[in-house]
Write an enzyme that holds these catalytic residues in place. Structure first.
Site, PDB file in Angstrom:
ATOM      1  N   CYS A 127       1.108  -1.436  -0.114  1.00 47.32           N
ATOM      2  CA  CYS A 127       0.038   0.073   0.017  1.00 47.32           C
ATOM      3  C   CYS A 127       1.399   0.708   0.201  1.00 47.32           C
ATOM      4  O   CYS A 127       2.148   1.301  -0.066  1.00 47.32           O
ATOM      5  CB  CYS A 127      -1.380   0.093   1.402  1.00 47.32           C
ATOM      6  SG  CYS A 127      -2.165   1.155   1.252  1.00 47.32           S
ATOM      7  N   ARG A 413     -13.441   3.570   2.368  1.00 46.00           N
ATOM      8  CA  ARG A 413     -12.644   2.155   2.788  1.00 46.00           C
ATOM      9  C   ARG A 413     -12.645   2.168   4.074  1.00 46.00           C
ATOM     10  O   ARG A 413     -12.538   0.544   5.124  1.00 46.00           O
ATOM     11  CB  ARG A 413     -10.891   2.097   2.597  1.00 46.00           C
ATOM     12  CG  ARG A 413     -10.979   1.672   1.334  1.00 46.00           C
ATOM     13  CD  ARG A 413      -9.713   1.023   1.079  1.00 46.00           C
ATOM     14  NE  ARG A 413      -9.593   0.101   1.628  1.00 46.00           N
ATOM     15  CZ  ARG A 413      -7.586  -0.668   1.661  1.00 46.00           C
ATOM     16  NH1 ARG A 413      -7.238   0.064   1.178  1.00 46.00           N
ATOM     17  NH2 ARG A 413      -7.964  -0.990   1.949  1.00 46.00           N
TER      18      ARG A 413
END
Ligand code: EPZ
Length: 432
Positions: A127, A413
């Protein structure tokens, strides 16, 4: 591969416009914890049936439910309740399409291994917050007797029952969770040392024990898992989201207002709440609520993120906004992930004084030519991860002029109704 179960998240707008420097005042409730609900969902291959309540409406949650349906689960996720029948689950690889978009999908490796004797997941994407290997997960499986084959973009783990002891080289949350799942039906006993002790770990242990597992904790950081034959259906309520609660409190202080968050667990936020007090905010706590108020100019402090109960890395970007408003310098050091400072570039562009050296940053408020504190100036900023997205929205609320924040898919998210809660408290934010 198209997943025909893709459930639709209600939120789709990618950009917000933030105007005005209005202070926030009022009370809001805390959502169910994303970082609790995701590992509980990953554990579900081990159960026959489940009903989870207080589940937040987040895109990450929808993806995990889609994966469970892709594995053969039937049921629903609506109005905060996940109700699933898992008796006809089939063991399928969790493809890189999933693991690339949601690291928590790699947790199915342990629960599929525990249930079927084999788990196969795609290599997780790194990420923007740093490289995020799975070496502790796979070394743990190997040490406890599993075969691990890592190739062609997949980790494949097979075993006919884990036993023995493993000491984690660092208290990885995900590795602790994966190794617990894989050990639930052990033919004997598994001891895990130097485990993560975040509240989400204890929630997972309580959940699995409520379903009939046999997991005990010994101070300071050891879990013993004695294998059982099967787990039973269970109903379980997800705990409040400590990171969302902290984010809302920071928004109250940053805007020179006062925000109270209810239905939360103050005891999960001891370190970050102390930092707010050290910066000069007023913080009051009750059994299940916290109120944070701005009472005067903020002071710079030193913060170093670490493993629980240290200052959480998931609160780092939020407190950096307060540091960018403080009249004296702060030193912020990120010790958990190796690249979680991208939001600081945006803050610097808004006028804050920020110097970054590797994983440490010196941060203070913007100054005018005479060296007097001045406001940040709003402009078009981007989000790179979910905590960064929330933090940039807070930065926009305290900057002069209009701020546009893009890539809100990251916000969705982890935050349910974040914009709606801020507007309810007095913000002026509109979707574009
Ligand atoms: C969980 O991620 C959280 N995610 C993260 O929250 C949180 O930041 C992190 O724990 C730390 O608290 C969920 O719970 C879904 P780790 P996880 O394994 O499990 C290294 C958010 O914003 N590591 O504890 O992936 C790793 O690279 C998210 O809600 C290895 O080197 O975190 C990192 O530097 C972001 N090898 C450190 O350990 C491994 O095998 C901590 O990672 C595993 C991890």
């Amino acid at each position: 591969m198209t997943i025909k179960y893709m459930s639709v998240l209600t939120k789709t707008k990618e950009t917000v416009i933030i105007s005005g420097q209005t202070p926030l005042f009022g009370t809001v409730t805390t959502q169910g914890s994303k970082n609790s609900a995701l590992p509980l969902l990953a554990a579900l291959p081990l159960l026959p049936e489940v009903e989870l309540t207080n589940v937040p409406d987040l895109s990450d949650i929808h993806v995990m439910v889609d994966i469970l349906k892709y594995l053969g689960a039937t049921g629903t996720f609506s109005e905060g309740v996940v109700k699933l029948d898992l008796r006809n689950l089939i063991n399928r690889p969790i493809s890189v399409e999933f693991t690339d978009q949601l690291r928590a999908s790699s947790l199915f490796m342990g629960s599929l291994l525990g249930k079927f004797g084999e788990g196969r997941v795609g290599m997780p994407g790194g990420c923007v917050i740093g490289s995020r290997p799975l070496d502790i997960h796979t070394n743990g499986f190997k040490t406890l007797g599993a075969e691990v084959d890592s190739g062609a973009g997949y980790h494949t783990v097979t075993s006919n029952g884990l036993e023995g002891q493993f000491t984690l080289p660092l208290p990885s949350v995900g590795a602790t969770q994966n190794l617990i799942y894989a050990s639930i039906f052990s033919p004997g006993e598994v001891k895990l040392h130097n485990i993560a002790i975040e509240p989400e770990i204890f929630e997972l242990v309580n959940f699995l024990n409520a379903a009939g597992a046999n997991i005990t904790f010994e101070m300071p950081k050891t879990l013993t898992i004695r294998g059982v034959k099967r787990l039973n259906p269970v109903q379980f309520k997800v705990q409040p989201d400590r990171i969302e609660a902290f984010t809302l409190l920071v928004a109250g202080i940053a805007t020179k207002g006062s925000v109270k968050v209810t239905h939360c667990c103050p005891e999960h936020l001891t370190a970050p709440l102390q930092s707010l007090v050290d910066m000069g905010a007023k913080v009051e706590i009750g059994d299940d609520w916290i109120e944070a108020s701005y009472v005067g100019p903020l002071k710079g402090i030193t913060v170093e993120t670490g493993f629980y109960p240290a200052f959480p890395t998931d609160c780092q970007q939020q407190i950096s906004i307060l540091m960018a408003l403080a009249e004296t310098p702060s030193i912020l050091t990120e010790k958990v992930f190796n690249s979680r400072f991208r939001h600081l570039d945006e803050l610097r562009n808004m006028g804050a004084e920020i110097k970054v050296n590797d994983n440490s940053a010196v941060i203070k408020c913007a100054e005018d030519a005479e060296g007097k504190p001045k406001n940040m100036i709003g402009y078009k900023v981007d989000s790179y991860d979910l905590r960064g997205a929330a933090s940039m929205i807070i930065a926009g609320m305290v900057s002069e002029g209009v701020t546009t924040v893009q890539s809100l898919r990251y916000l969705y998210r982890g935050y349910e109704d974040f914009i709606e809660k801020l507007n309810y408290l007095g913000a002026e934010i509109s979707y574009k």
